[in-house]
Design an enzyme around this catalytic site. Structure first.
Site, PDB file in Angstrom:
ATOM      1  N   GLY A  29       0.049  16.518   2.893  1.00 54.19           N
ATOM      2  CA  GLY A  29      -0.954  15.492   3.166  1.00 54.19           C
ATOM      3  C   GLY A  29      -0.586  14.153   2.576  1.00 54.19           C
ATOM      4  O   GLY A  29       0.560  13.929   2.184  1.00 54.19           O
ATOM      5  N   ASN A  30      -1.535  13.263   2.522  1.00 53.39           N
ATOM      6  CA  ASN A  30      -1.303  11.928   1.943  1.00 53.39           C
ATOM      7  C   ASN A  30      -2.543  11.472   1.187  1.00 53.39           C
ATOM      8  O   ASN A  30      -3.565  12.158   1.185  1.00 53.39           O
ATOM      9  CB  ASN A  30      -0.900  10.940   3.045  1.00 53.39           C
ATOM     10  CG  ASN A  30      -1.982  10.761   4.078  1.00 53.39           C
ATOM     11  OD1 ASN A  30      -3.049  10.220   3.807  1.00 53.39           O
ATOM     12  ND2 ASN A  30      -1.721  11.247   5.295  1.00 53.39           N
ATOM     13  N   ARG A  31      -2.448  10.318   0.555  1.00 51.47           N
ATOM     14  CA  ARG A  31      -3.500   9.870  -0.352  1.00 51.47           C
ATOM     15  C   ARG A  31      -4.630   9.068   0.300  1.00 51.47           C
ATOM     16  O   ARG A  31      -5.445   8.476  -0.389  1.00 51.47           O
ATOM     17  CB  ARG A  31      -2.897   9.025  -1.478  1.00 51.47           C
ATOM     18  CG  ARG A  31      -1.956   9.790  -2.382  1.00 51.47           C
ATOM     19  CD  ARG A  31      -1.536   8.924  -3.557  1.00 51.47           C
ATOM     20  NE  ARG A  31      -0.467   9.551  -4.323  1.00 51.47           N
ATOM     21  CZ  ARG A  31      -0.656  10.543  -5.195  1.00 51.47           C
ATOM     22  NH1 ARG A  31      -1.872  11.013  -5.421  1.00 51.47           N
ATOM     23  NH2 ARG A  31       0.369  11.064  -5.831  1.00 51.47           N
ATOM     24  N   SER A  32      -4.651   9.010   1.609  1.00 52.10           N
ATOM     25  CA  SER A  32      -5.692   8.211   2.247  1.00 52.10           C
ATOM     26  C   SER A  32      -7.073   8.833   2.037  1.00 52.10           C
ATOM     27  O   SER A  32      -7.278  10.010   2.299  1.00 52.10           O
ATOM     28  CB  SER A  32      -5.409   8.087   3.744  1.00 52.10           C
ATOM     29  OG  SER A  32      -6.440   7.348   4.352  1.00 52.10           O
ATOM     30  N   ALA A 100      -4.161   7.437   8.244  1.00 51.90           N
ATOM     31  CA  ALA A 100      -2.783   7.614   7.780  1.00 51.90           C
ATOM     32  C   ALA A 100      -2.260   8.907   8.408  1.00 51.90           C
ATOM     33  O   ALA A 100      -2.786   9.990   8.149  1.00 51.90           O
ATOM     34  CB  ALA A 100      -2.743   7.702   6.262  1.00 51.90           C
TER      35      ALA A 100
END
Ligand code: C5P
Length: 236
Positions: A29-32, A100
């Site tokens: 995943g990502n930090r959005s 994102a």
């Protein structure tokens, strides 16, 4: 009205960040956080638009208290987001891709939880995800009924637009084929999960690329500027 007038307009906004399954319990995943996309949805709603928020893995705490009149479609992976965006596209007067999106996903997700095996580490094979934004722009050019649709992309970069990132942002504006590209400085403690941010809106005027002024402030504040710019596109 700081956000322009979008009454009677239908706006689709993607928000949050995609998750790509590795197995039933793990993902890449990502930090959005989704805060920017939610702020955009609220600003578009306040400007009079009917809003569909396509929400990729946004914390439920952030989604409570959304004004009625913003409909929500939850998605998890990039492929789910892509299909939700294409379904929504036929309805939309404008699309804002604020999510994102993972550029890659695991080549395969296992059906049961991956087991630890030996001490040799683990190599994951990733495959490329589709560029959803690019696909929406392509679809618009294929359908005459979508000819007037406004499509907005985001470009989260580190380093401000005045430096090398400016050339990068210009190139991205052209490559993506969007009407507006929202450059977003995500260096240091800016942007992800935070309330303060900086954006610059890139557009084109009679074939010339125009880089707008810097807007600093809360995500609500900069969202009003973005929505005002979207509203301007309709009157061009
Ligand atoms: O190329 P880059 O990832 O920086 O482009 C960012 C923009 O493209 C954002 O609007 C993002 O939502 C969108 N995007 C997409 N599909 C991808 C990657 C990015 O729609 N696979």
């Amino acid at each position: 009205d700081p956000s322009g007038d979008l009454s009677g307009r239908r706006i689709v906004i993607s928000a949050g960040g995609t998750r790509e399954a590795l197995d039933p319990v793990r993902f890449l995943g990502n930090r959005s956080s989704g805060k920017q996309g939610i702020a955009l949805a609220k600003a578009a709603h306040a400007a009079g638009a009917a809003v569909e928020l396509v929400a990729a893995n946004i914390d439920t705490g952030l989604l409570t208290g959304l004004p009625a009149g913003i409909t929500m479609t939850p998605v998890e992976s990039t492929l789910e987001l892509q299909s939700a965006m294409h379904s929504a596209q036929v309805w939309a007067d404008a699309i804002i891709m604020a999510a994102a999106v993972a550029d890659y996903r695991p080549a395969e997700a296992t059906e049961s939880k991956m087991k630890k095996s030996g001490d040799d580490g683990l190599t994951l094979r990733l495959v490329q995800n589709p560029d959803i934004l690019r696909g929406l722009v392509d679809e618009r050019s294929r359908q005459t009924s979508l000819r007037h649709q406004i499509i907005v992309g985001f470009a989260a970069e580190t380093g401000d637009v005045a430096t090398a990132a400016l050339d990068y942002a210009r190139a991205k504006f052209e490559r993506k084929g969007v009407d507006l590209l929202v450059f977003n400085d995500v260096s240091g403690d800016r942007a992800f999960g935070h309330d303060e941010t900086m954006v610059q809106i890139i557009s084109s005027d009679r074939g010339e690329i125009v880089v707008g002024e810097e807007f600093h402030g809360s995500k609500d504040h900069v969202s009003q500027k973005v929505i005002a710019a979207v509203s301007d596109q309709f009157t061009h």
